[in-house]
Design an enzyme around this catalytic site. Sequence first.
Site, PDB file in Angstrom:
ATOM      1  N   ASP A   1     -20.089 -19.815 -27.210  1.00 42.43           N
ATOM      2  CA  ASP A   1     -20.108 -18.944 -28.392  1.00 42.43           C
ATOM      3  C   ASP A   1     -18.787 -19.032 -29.159  1.00 42.43           C
ATOM      4  O   ASP A   1     -18.647 -18.445 -30.229  1.00 42.43           O
ATOM      5  CB  ASP A   1     -20.496 -17.505 -28.035  1.00 42.43           C
ATOM      6  CG  ASP A   1     -19.551 -16.858 -27.052  1.00 42.43           C
ATOM      7  OD1 ASP A   1     -18.606 -17.529 -26.583  1.00 42.43           O
ATOM      8  OD2 ASP A   1     -19.758 -15.664 -26.741  1.00 42.43           O
ATOM      9  N   SER A   2     -17.841 -19.825 -28.633  1.00 40.62           N
ATOM     10  CA  SER A   2     -16.622 -20.133 -29.401  1.00 40.62           C
ATOM     11  C   SER A   2     -16.998 -20.842 -30.706  1.00 40.62           C
ATOM     12  O   SER A   2     -16.177 -20.921 -31.615  1.00 40.62           O
ATOM     13  CB  SER A   2     -15.664 -21.008 -28.591  1.00 40.62           C
ATOM     14  OG  SER A   2     -16.300 -22.199 -28.179  1.00 40.62           O
TER      15      SER A   2
ATOM     16  N   ASP B   1     -24.269 -20.622 -24.163  1.00 34.60           N
ATOM     17  CA  ASP B   1     -23.720 -19.273 -23.966  1.00 34.60           C
ATOM     18  C   ASP B   1     -24.695 -18.222 -24.463  1.00 34.60           C
ATOM     19  O   ASP B   1     -25.269 -18.372 -25.546  1.00 34.60           O
ATOM     20  CB  ASP B   1     -22.439 -19.116 -24.804  1.00 34.60           C
ATOM     21  CG  ASP B   1     -21.182 -19.242 -23.973  1.00 34.60           C
ATOM     22  OD1 ASP B   1     -21.277 -19.355 -22.741  1.00 34.60           O
ATOM     23  OD2 ASP B   1     -20.090 -19.231 -24.576  1.00 34.60           O
TER      24      ASP B   1
ATOM     25  N   LYS C   1     -24.862 -19.315 -19.889  1.00 37.08           N
ATOM     26  CA  LYS C   1     -23.600 -18.765 -19.348  1.00 37.08           C
ATOM     27  C   LYS C   1     -23.469 -17.322 -19.821  1.00 37.08           C
ATOM     28  O   LYS C   1     -23.749 -17.018 -20.969  1.00 37.08           O
ATOM     29  CB  LYS C   1     -22.398 -19.598 -19.797  1.00 37.08           C
ATOM     30  CG  LYS C   1     -21.058 -18.995 -19.329  1.00 37.08           C
ATOM     31  CD  LYS C   1     -19.908 -19.980 -19.393  1.00 37.08           C
ATOM     32  CE  LYS C   1     -19.351 -20.206 -20.763  1.00 37.08           C
ATOM     33  NZ  LYS C   1     -18.847 -18.985 -21.449  1.00 37.08           N
TER      34      LYS C   1
ATOM     35  N   GLU D   1     -20.872 -13.780 -19.532  1.00 31.49           N
ATOM     36  CA  GLU D   1     -19.516 -13.316 -19.220  1.00 31.49           C
ATOM     37  C   GLU D   1     -19.541 -12.036 -18.379  1.00 31.49           C
ATOM     38  O   GLU D   1     -20.354 -11.140 -18.614  1.00 31.49           O
ATOM     39  CB  GLU D   1     -18.758 -13.022 -20.527  1.00 31.49           C
ATOM     40  CG  GLU D   1     -18.445 -14.261 -21.337  1.00 31.49           C
ATOM     41  CD  GLU D   1     -17.621 -13.966 -22.588  1.00 31.49           C
ATOM     42  OE1 GLU D   1     -17.116 -12.836 -22.756  1.00 31.49           O
ATOM     43  OE2 GLU D   1     -17.487 -14.885 -23.412  1.00 31.49           O
TER      44      GLU D   1
ATOM     45  N   GLU E   1     -11.355 -18.261 -16.785  1.00 35.88           N
ATOM     46  CA  GLU E   1     -10.562 -18.438 -18.006  1.00 35.88           C
ATOM     47  C   GLU E   1      -9.277 -17.625 -17.956  1.00 35.88           C
ATOM     48  O   GLU E   1      -9.296 -16.411 -17.694  1.00 35.88           O
ATOM     49  CB  GLU E   1     -11.406 -18.032 -19.239  1.00 35.88           C
ATOM     50  CG  GLU E   1     -10.631 -18.181 -20.550  1.00 35.88           C
ATOM     51  CD  GLU E   1     -11.495 -18.136 -21.807  1.00 35.88           C
ATOM     52  OE1 GLU E   1     -12.741 -18.063 -21.698  1.00 35.88           O
ATOM     53  OE2 GLU E   1     -10.913 -18.174 -22.903  1.00 35.88           O
TER      54      GLU E   1
END
Length: 257
Positions: free
Chosen positions: A42-43, A86, A116, A118, A185
């Site tokens: 999602d970056s 993501d 993915k 978080e 991260e």
Amino acid sequence: MLPSELVKYKKNSKKIIALTAWDSISGSIAEESGADIVLVGDSLAMVCLGYKSTLPVTLENMIYHTNAVSRGFKKSINEHPLLICDMPFLTYQCGEDKAVEYAGKVIKNTYAKAVKIEGAEPEVQDVISRLIRMGIPVMGHLGLTPQNYLNLGLKKQGEDIENKEKIKRQALTLEKLGCFSIVLEHIPDLLAKEIQENLEIPTIGIGAGNFCDGQVRVTADLLGLSEKQPPFCSPIISGKKNFIEILKQWVESEKSN
Ligand code: KIV
């Protein structure tokens, strides 16, 4: 490759390399560079859509970009890198049913073989467990979790003993729940090392030192293309500066013709 096959890399001490991609050009570059995993992170909200954080990106954006990425792959579906998408902000924070529906949309409508997610707060643990039971492989993501930056900022995580112990516990929990791998991260190298040693599933680090089983990078950061470079990713080339210089020369030479 299936997500579950990644564990063999760890068993054979074979380093895993993951690169992000957001369109067909970056997808083809990541594939041809030899990445084992291509992550549609999602970056892309910042890297390609011009947002200031990852929060605004939508599920539709992620599906659209994941399809663009896979259209860039040259290899056959069984041979191209493991494609992971993501889950964006608020697609798994509003309950298990919605999370299954949204992650299911990703799996049904793209070539991604995993999502993915978080964090590992209790609600997120329930979601992860349900997704895995429903046949959707999940990669975890601990340490700096940008979708939670309004609470935690973008600073290094796991520096005090309490936070360090929490991340270690969360990593073990994610493995127990059935995650096939975990991104770590921006945490101290030695914390990443301890986690790596205590897990059977691979850890994939970014800003977490060299002890992880693999490394992941936001390709735009690595190539020096990003507007804002994170402190833990040094570019290997001044991509944006070089492109601008060379294009400037071309523009000037065309204008003077
Ligand atoms: O969104 C992303 O690109 C990521 C990587 C930093 C792992 O989550």
